[in-house]
Design an enzyme around this catalytic site. Structure first.
Site, short mmCIF file in Angstrom:
data_model
loop_
_atom_site.label_atom_id
_atom_site.label_comp_id
_atom_site.label_asym_id
_atom_site.label_seq_id
_atom_site.Cartn_x
_atom_site.Cartn_y
_atom_site.Cartn_z
N SER A 1 0.82 -1.22 0.00
CA SER A 1 0.00 0.00 0.00
C SER A 1 0.85 1.27 0.00
O SER A 1 0.61 2.20 -0.78
CB SER A 1 -0.96 0.01 1.19
OG SER A 1 -0.24 -0.09 2.40
N HIS B 1 -2.56 -8.40 2.47
CA HIS B 1 -2.02 -7.19 3.12
C HIS B 1 -3.00 -6.77 4.21
O HIS B 1 -3.21 -7.50 5.16
CB HIS B 1 -1.79 -6.14 2.01
CG HIS B 1 -1.02 -4.93 2.42
ND1 HIS B 1 -0.22 -4.88 3.52
CD2 HIS B 1 -0.94 -3.69 1.84
CE1 HIS B 1 0.32 -3.67 3.62
NE2 HIS B 1 -0.11 -2.92 2.61
N HIS C 1 5.74 -13.14 8.62
CA HIS C 1 5.92 -11.79 8.06
C HIS C 1 7.00 -11.83 6.99
O HIS C 1 7.94 -12.62 7.10
CB HIS C 1 6.31 -10.79 9.15
CG HIS C 1 6.07 -9.37 8.76
ND1 HIS C 1 7.00 -8.63 8.07
CD2 HIS C 1 4.99 -8.58 8.90
CE1 HIS C 1 6.51 -7.43 7.83
NE2 HIS C 1 5.27 -7.37 8.31
N ARG D 1 4.45 -4.65 17.73
CA ARG D 1 3.09 -4.10 17.76
C ARG D 1 2.14 -5.14 18.36
O ARG D 1 1.20 -4.80 19.09
CB ARG D 1 2.65 -3.69 16.35
CG ARG D 1 3.59 -2.65 15.74
CD ARG D 1 3.30 -2.43 14.26
NE ARG D 1 3.43 -3.66 13.50
CZ ARG D 1 3.08 -3.80 12.22
NH1 ARG D 1 2.56 -2.78 11.57
NH2 ARG D 1 3.25 -4.95 11.60
N ASP E 1 -1.57 -8.29 13.22
CA ASP E 1 -2.95 -8.65 12.90
C ASP E 1 -3.51 -9.75 13.79
O ASP E 1 -4.72 -9.96 13.83
CB ASP E 1 -3.04 -9.10 11.43
CG ASP E 1 -2.85 -7.94 10.48
OD1 ASP E 1 -3.17 -6.81 10.87
OD2 ASP E 1 -2.37 -8.16 9.36
C1 LIG Z 1 2.77 -12.57 5.90
C2 LIG Z 1 3.07 -13.62 4.85
C3 LIG Z 1 2.21 -13.36 3.60
C4 LIG Z 1 4.57 -13.50 4.49
O1 LIG Z 1 4.81 -14.40 3.44
P1 LIG Z 1 6.26 -14.85 3.04
O2 LIG Z 1 7.20 -13.71 3.11
O3 LIG Z 1 6.17 -15.58 1.75
O4 LIG Z 1 6.62 -15.85 4.24
P2 LIG Z 1 7.72 -16.99 4.26
O5 LIG Z 1 8.90 -16.64 3.41
O6 LIG Z 1 7.96 -17.34 5.68
O7 LIG Z 1 6.96 -18.20 3.53
C5 LIG Z 1 7.59 -19.46 3.37
C6 LIG Z 1 6.53 -20.52 3.37
O8 LIG Z 1 5.91 -20.56 4.68
C7 LIG Z 1 4.52 -20.40 4.54
N1 LIG Z 1 3.98 -19.60 5.63
C8 LIG Z 1 4.35 -18.35 6.00
N2 LIG Z 1 3.56 -17.92 7.00
C9 LIG Z 1 2.70 -18.91 7.26
C10 LIG Z 1 1.61 -19.05 8.16
N3 LIG Z 1 1.25 -18.07 8.98
N4 LIG Z 1 0.92 -20.21 8.16
C11 LIG Z 1 1.27 -21.22 7.33
N5 LIG Z 1 2.26 -21.13 6.43
C12 LIG Z 1 2.96 -19.98 6.41
C13 LIG Z 1 4.34 -19.64 3.23
O9 LIG Z 1 3.02 -19.81 2.71
C14 LIG Z 1 5.41 -20.30 2.37
O10 LIG Z 1 4.92 -21.55 1.95
P3 LIG Z 1 5.21 -22.10 0.45
O11 LIG Z 1 6.71 -22.14 0.35
O12 LIG Z 1 4.55 -23.43 0.44
O13 LIG Z 1 4.60 -21.10 -0.49
C15 LIG Z 1 2.83 -15.05 5.42
O14 LIG Z 1 3.60 -15.24 6.57
C16 LIG Z 1 1.37 -15.29 5.70
O15 LIG Z 1 0.61 -15.66 4.77
N6 LIG Z 1 0.93 -15.11 6.99
C17 LIG Z 1 -0.44 -15.27 7.34
C18 LIG Z 1 -1.28 -14.09 6.90
C19 LIG Z 1 -0.97 -12.85 7.71
O16 LIG Z 1 -0.85 -12.89 8.92
N7 LIG Z 1 -0.84 -11.71 7.03
C20 LIG Z 1 -0.59 -10.43 7.69
C21 LIG Z 1 0.81 -10.01 7.48
S1 LIG Z 1 1.21 -8.55 8.40
#
Ligand SMILES: CC(C)(COP(=O)(O)OP(=O)(O)OC[C@H]1O[C@@H](n2cnc3c(N)ncnc32)[C@H](O)[C@@H]1OP(=O)(O)O)[C@@H](O)C(=O)NCCC(=O)NCCS
Length: 441
Positions: free
Chosen positions: A240, A270, A316, A325, A371
């Site tokens: 964003s 996001h 994250h 936070r 979140d």
């Molecule tokens: C925030 C987020 C999108 C970051 O994604 P990212 O930078 O790709 O995270 P990573 O590098 O740790 O991901 C590596 C793997 O772990 C998985 N992973 C990361 N967070 C996870 C979670 N909370 N639950 C399950 N799996 C998760 C990813 O989906 C990815 O799997 P893949 O290789 O099969 O695609 C991810 O952690 C997520 O989807 N979290 C849950 C949603 C959330 O809380 N969003 C708010 C963010 S502020």
């Protein structure tokens, strides 16, 4: 205007720092980019300078160098309140200096004087059906103010680009001043049968918003203050903030840029995540008919992972530790909402989820992010409509968007235009094949 004078004092120093880096170290290589990064959302590639805030992977976001904990401790609070004036945070974000209470109040007074929302905004919001997306209404409401932009008017008349930041700041102050009433209007249209409440000029910025949605309680005032402080900025490379900054780099006015930023925030990967987190906790309570045991929670989380879904509120892209936070929210929740089944469930998830995520071997950060608790706290204090939570996130994040854009104009950042490659060009690079051969393929 207080901010105008303060920024004016600092602008020359910042321009010199930026120019020196560009002139003396312009060729200095700070990073290389891999094929994997290009195909993985340019993850980890430095693409921005973000002086307003910076996300330290271990310590979390720093606003102008101050950790969240320090901000909460050092920024001035309204009397008998647990969280600071939002006006004080804006002063810090814009100027890099901690304000006195008088300065924090002066910013909020300035907003009060600019808070009148143009009628067109309400007309645009009213054109949406009541069940339309709150974020779409918010974005459209902000967009509708573009015709009031002082920057656009002065630019059209012709002005020195060194001065662009001045009307940009003026517009930013208008936008931040008007935003709470716009959000409250959406809330009241959607969830309170169109019963709108006039602003109360005796309340501070955050409390006035709570008042305008019918939640006139000091505890809610503090909750809104907390959420506005925690979510105000998170570097300007996230979806964003980067979008707002990118659109602003084309010299689009602040309303066009911020509306675009809000559209990015509305995505489930996001800003929408705060709604999904609460719904996840709510589903658990429904499934188990109350607060689950640790074993039940673990089963639930395991089945979530087994079905290819993520555990919302955990992980994250940049952070590698518990989001500070989250820690602020957790401490606040432990103090104020201990008897709430949703808070208790979120607490149990916090006990079991990190170990489970570590065991997957692939999650880079198994710890909770902001979140994981925001929605639980909102719900506890009467903001029960989860579909509105991202609007509250947006109300806060507008502060970060506008500060980045004002400063981008102040140090004369140019239009952003990175380079895109084709898959064939990448294939040529990695195989050292010639472009001639490649084009014929
Ligand atoms: C925030 C987020 C999108 C970051 O994604 P990212 O930078 O790709 O995270 P990573 O590098 O740790 O991901 C590596 C793997 O772990 C998985 N992973 C990361 N967070 C996870 C979670 N909370 N639950 C399950 N799996 C998760 C990813 O989906 C990815 O799997 P893949 O290789 O099969 O695609 C991810 O952690 C997520 O989807 N979290 C849950 C949603 C959330 O809380 N969003 C708010 C963010 S502020």
């Amino acid at each position: 205007m207080l901010l105008e004078n303060k920024i004016s004092d600092k602008i020359q120093v910042w321009r010199e720092r930026v120019n020196r880096l560009k002139q003396e170290y312009g060729d200095f290589v700070i990073s290389t980019v891999t094929v994997d990064q290009i195909y993985s959302g340019i993850r980890g590639v430095p693409i921005q300078v973000s002086d307003i805030s910076y996300v330290d992977p271990e310590k979390g976001v720093r606003y102008q160098g101050y950790t969240i904990e320090e901000c909460i401790k050092l920024l001035p609070n309204p009397e008998n309140c647990s969280f600071p004036y939002v006006g004080g945070l804006y002063y810090l974000l814009m100027t890099g200096e901690l304000p006195t209470a008088a300065k924090a109040v002066a910013i909020e007074d300035e907003w009060r004087g600019r808070a009148e929302v143009p009628k067109v905004v309400f007309d645009v919001i009213d054109a949406f059906p009541d069940d339309a997306s709150a974020m779409a209404m918010f974005s459209a409401g902000i967009l509708a103010m573009s015709s009031t932009s002082k920057f656009a008017a002065q630019y059209a008349e012709g002005m020195d680009k060194k001065d662009f930041w001045l009307p940009m700041l003026d517009d930013s102050m208008d936008l931040i001043a008007r935003a709470p009433e716009i959000c409250a209007y959406i809330y009241n249209k959607k969830y309170r049968g169109h019963q709108h409440i006039d602003p109360d000029p005796n309340l501070d910025y955050a409390a006035n918003f709570a008042h305008m949605i019918g939640l006139d309680e000091p505890k809610v005032y503090d909750l809104i203050r907390m959420s506005l402080i925690l979510l105000a900025d998170h570097e300007n490379a996230n979806v964003s903030a980067h979008t707002a900054h990118l659109v602003g780099s084309a010299l689009s006015d602040i309303y066009l840029a911020c509306s675009a930023g809000l559209n990015g925030l509305a995505g489930p990967l996001h800003g929408l995540a705060n709604q999904e987190c609460f719904k996840f906790i709510q589903d658990m309570v429904n499934v188990f008919g109350g607060v689950p045991t640790e074993e039940q929670a673990l089963d639930y989380l395991n089945s979530t992972l087994d079905s290819g879904r993520v555990i919302p509120g955990y992980g994250h892209a940049v952070l590698r530790n518990i989001d500070p936070r989250f820690s602020v929210e957790y401490k606040y929740g432990k103090f104020t909402v201990t008897d709430d089944p949703y808070f208790q469930t979120a607490d149990i998830v916090f006990k079991v989820a990190p170990e489970l995520l570590k065991r997957t071997g692939k999650v880079k950060n198994p710890w909770p992010n902001v979140d994981a608790l925001t929605g639980v706290l909102f719900h506890h204090f009467g903001l029960t409509h989860a579909n509105f939570y991202t609007v509250l996130f947006g109300l806060s994040r507008l502060m970060g968007f506008t500060c980045h854009i004002v400063w981008a104009r102040a140090v004369n950042k140019p239009i952003e235009r990175p380079k895109a490659l084709t898959t064939r060009i990448l294939e040529a690079m990695v195989t050292e094949d010639s472009l001639e051969n490649l084009v014929r393929k």
